[in-house]
Design a protein around this motif. Structure first.
Motif, PDB file in Angstrom:
ATOM      1  N   UNK A  42      -3.330  82.262 -52.788  1.00 24.57           N
ATOM      2  CA  UNK A  42      -4.025  80.958 -52.015  1.00 24.57           C
ATOM      3  C   UNK A  42      -3.210  79.829 -52.090  1.00 24.57           C
ATOM      4  N   UNK A  43      -1.649  79.493 -51.825  1.00 25.46           N
ATOM      5  CA  UNK A  43      -0.708  78.985 -52.288  1.00 25.46           C
ATOM      6  C   UNK A  43      -0.686  77.174 -51.386  1.00 25.46           C
ATOM      7  N   UNK A  44      -0.677  76.383 -52.152  1.00 28.84           N
ATOM      8  CA  UNK A  44      -0.013  75.034 -52.287  1.00 28.84           C
ATOM      9  C   UNK A  44       0.385  74.128 -52.962  1.00 28.84           C
ATOM     10  N   UNK A  45       0.346  72.965 -52.220  1.00 26.50           N
ATOM     11  CA  UNK A  45       1.016  72.094 -53.023  1.00 26.50           C
ATOM     12  C   UNK A  45      -0.286  71.919 -54.053  1.00 26.50           C
ATOM     13  N   UNK A  46      -0.603  71.692 -53.464  1.00 27.08           N
ATOM     14  CA  UNK A  46      -2.751  70.858 -54.124  1.00 27.08           C
ATOM     15  C   UNK A  46      -2.546  71.509 -55.011  1.00 27.08           C
ATOM     16  N   UNK A  47      -3.343  71.846 -55.993  1.00 30.55           N
ATOM     17  CA  UNK A  47      -3.497  73.328 -56.565  1.00 30.55           C
ATOM     18  C   UNK A  47      -5.530  72.362 -55.566  1.00 30.55           C
ATOM     19  N   UNK A  48      -5.948  71.447 -55.817  1.00 28.73           N
ATOM     20  CA  UNK A  48      -7.383  71.668 -55.333  1.00 28.73           C
ATOM     21  C   UNK A  48      -8.118  71.684 -54.101  1.00 28.73           C
ATOM     22  N   UNK A  49      -6.231  72.198 -53.094  1.00 34.16           N
ATOM     23  CA  UNK A  49      -6.835  71.901 -52.085  1.00 34.16           C
ATOM     24  C   UNK A  49      -7.268  73.612 -51.751  1.00 34.16           C
ATOM     25  N   UNK A  50      -6.217  74.349 -52.785  1.00 35.62           N
ATOM     26  CA  UNK A  50      -6.496  75.837 -52.501  1.00 35.62           C
ATOM     27  C   UNK A  50      -7.513  76.173 -53.306  1.00 35.62           C
ATOM     28  N   UNK A  51      -8.582  75.458 -54.354  1.00 32.86           N
ATOM     29  CA  UNK A  51      -9.655  75.805 -54.883  1.00 32.86           C
ATOM     30  C   UNK A  51     -10.596  75.618 -53.890  1.00 32.86           C
ATOM     31  N   UNK A  52     -10.270  74.885 -53.640  1.00 30.77           N
ATOM     32  CA  UNK A  52     -11.744  74.545 -52.286  1.00 30.77           C
ATOM     33  C   UNK A  52     -11.201  75.705 -51.450  1.00 30.77           C
ATOM     34  N   UNK A  53     -10.615  76.303 -51.256  1.00 30.36           N
ATOM     35  CA  UNK A  53     -10.506  77.572 -49.460  1.00 30.36           C
ATOM     36  C   UNK A  53     -11.558  78.827 -50.740  1.00 30.36           C
ATOM     37  N   UNK A  54     -10.482  78.807 -52.101  1.00 31.88           N
ATOM     38  CA  UNK A  54     -10.798  80.014 -52.867  1.00 31.88           C
ATOM     39  C   UNK A  54     -12.638  80.008 -52.983  1.00 31.88           C
ATOM     40  N   UNK A  55     -12.971  78.611 -53.227  1.00 29.94           N
ATOM     41  CA  UNK A  55     -14.886  78.604 -53.814  1.00 29.94           C
ATOM     42  C   UNK A  55     -15.146  79.318 -52.306  1.00 29.94           C
ATOM     43  N   UNK A  56     -14.820  78.148 -50.687  1.00 30.39           N
ATOM     44  CA  UNK A  56     -14.718  79.260 -49.848  1.00 30.39           C
ATOM     45  C   UNK A  56     -15.418  80.867 -49.489  1.00 30.39           C
TER      46      UNK A  56
END
Ligand SMILES: NC(=O)c1ccc[n+]([C@@H]2O[C@H](COP(=O)([O-])OP(=O)(O)OC[C@H]3O[C@@H](n4cnc5c(N)ncnc54)[C@H](O)[C@@H]3O)[C@@H](O)[C@H]2O)c1
Length: 265
Positions: A42-56
C-alpha cells in the motif's frame, strides 16, 4: 469466495485516500485485491492514509503492508519495488492510481501548477515503470493498470489534467505493445464522474459549493440510472483486468462511466 488473485502480489500507488464519507479508488482496489487473495503493498505519500487501508484489510483477514513514498521523487520508486521484492519476491500487478487536477481555470494556471499536475499524473508513472518493468521482464509476466479518466478523451476545462491523462493513455498503449512479447499486459481504466472523497469533499471545498448540491449536479450528468459511480465500480474493473480472466486483454482504455463518454450533446 472466488479468490481471483490467489498467490498474486500487487502494488497500489495511492492506496490511501482523501478523508470523506465514501471510499476512494485506491483504497477500494487495495481492499478488493486483498479480499481476492493478493498480498498488497500500500504505497502512499501519507503513511496514515495507507495505515487506514491496512486496518480495513486486516479486519477482513487479508494481507498488506503500508509503504510511505512520494513517487514524484524518482529514488522512492526503486525503494518501493525493492521493498515489495524483499517482502514477497515478485510483482504481478502494478496499479498507478494517483492523480490531481488543475485547481483553477486553464489559462490562469501558473506553469508551476502545470508541472505539478504532470509530475503526479505522468512523470511519476514513468519513474515507477523504470523500476517495475525490469522485474516483470525477468518474471516474463505482469499486469499494469493505470487509473486515467474520461477527461482524456472528452472535453473538460482542465487542460493540464486532460493532457496528462491523455499522455497516460498513450503510455499505456505504447508499453502494452513494447512489452507484449515479455508477457506483460498494460491497460487503463477511464472513470467518469464518481462519488469519491477526492471528487466530492475535495471539489466542494475547492469550489466553495454545498456538497449535496454538487452530488445532485454530478448525478444528473451521468446517463445511466443511479447517477455517479463509486470507487467499487473502478475496483471491480481493475480486479477483472488484474485477474487471469483478462489474460488476452492488453492495450485497452476502458471507460467506467455510466455511458458518459458515449453521449453526444
Ligand atoms: N473521483 C472521480 O470522479 C475520478 C474521475 C476520474 C478519474 N479519477 C482518478 O482517480 C484517481 C484518484 O482516486 P482516489 O479516489 O483513490 O483518490 P484519493 O485522492 O482519495 O487518493 C489518492 C491517494 O494518493 C496519495 N498520493 C497523492 N499523490 C501521491 C504521490 N505523489 N505519491 C504517493 N501517493 C500519493 C494521496 O495521499 C491519497 O491517499 C486519480 O487518478 C483521478 O484522476 C477520479
Amino acid at each position: 469466495m472466488s479468490r481471483r488473485l490467489e498467490d498474486k502480489v500487487a502494488i497500489v500507488i495511492g492506496a490511501g485516500q482523501t478523508p470523506g464519507d465514501t471510499i476512494g479508488n485506491g483504497r477500494a482496489m487495495s481492499v478488493l485485491f486483498a479480499r481476492e487473495g493478493a498480498r498488497v503493498l500500500l504505497v502512499d505519500r501519507i503513511l496514515e492514509a495507507a495505515l487506514e487501508t491496512q486496518g480495513q484489510i486486516e479486519g477482513e483477514g487479508g494481507q498488506s503492508v503500508p509503504f510511505q513514498a512520494d513517487v514524484t521523487k524518482p529514488e522512492t520508486c526503486q525503494q518501493l519495488v525493492d521493498k515489495c521484492l524483499a517482502l514477497w519476491g515478485r510483482i504481478d500487478i502494478f496499479v498507478y492510481n494517483i492523480g490531481t487536477g488543475d485547481g483553477q481555470p486553464s489559462l490562469t494556471m501558473p506553469e508551476s501548477r502545470w508541472d505539478t499536475v504532470f509530475d503526479i499524473n505522468l512523470r511519476g508513472l514513468f519513474s515507477c515503470y523504470k523500476a517495475v518493468l525490469p522485474v516483470m521482464e525477468r518474471q516474463e509476466s505482469g499486469c499494469l493498470i493505470n487509473i486515467s479518466s474520461i477527461a482524456a478523451i472528452a472535453s473538460t476545462p482542465m487542460l493540464a489534467y486532460r493532457s496528462s491523462k491523455a499522455g497516460m493513455n498513450a503510455v499505456t498503449q505504447s508499453i502494452a505493445v513494447e512489452y507484449a512479447k515479455k508477457g506483460i499486459r498494460a491497460n487503463a481504466i477511464m472513470p467518469g464522474l464518481l462519488n469519491t472523497p477526492m471528487a466530492i469533499e475535495g471539489l466542494a471545498k475547492a469550489l466553495k459549493v454545498d456538497k449535496q448540491e454538487l452530488i445532485k449536479r454530478r448525478d444528473k450528468s451521468v446517463p445511466l440510472k443511479g447517477g455517479m459511480g463509486s470507487a467499487w465500480d473502478v475496483a471491480y474493473a481493475a480486479l477483472f483486468l488484474a485477474s487471469d480472466e483478462a489474460r488476452f486483454i492488453s492495450g485497452v482504455l476502458l471507460p467506467v462511466d455510466g455511458a458518459q463518454s458515449s453521449r453526444v450533446g
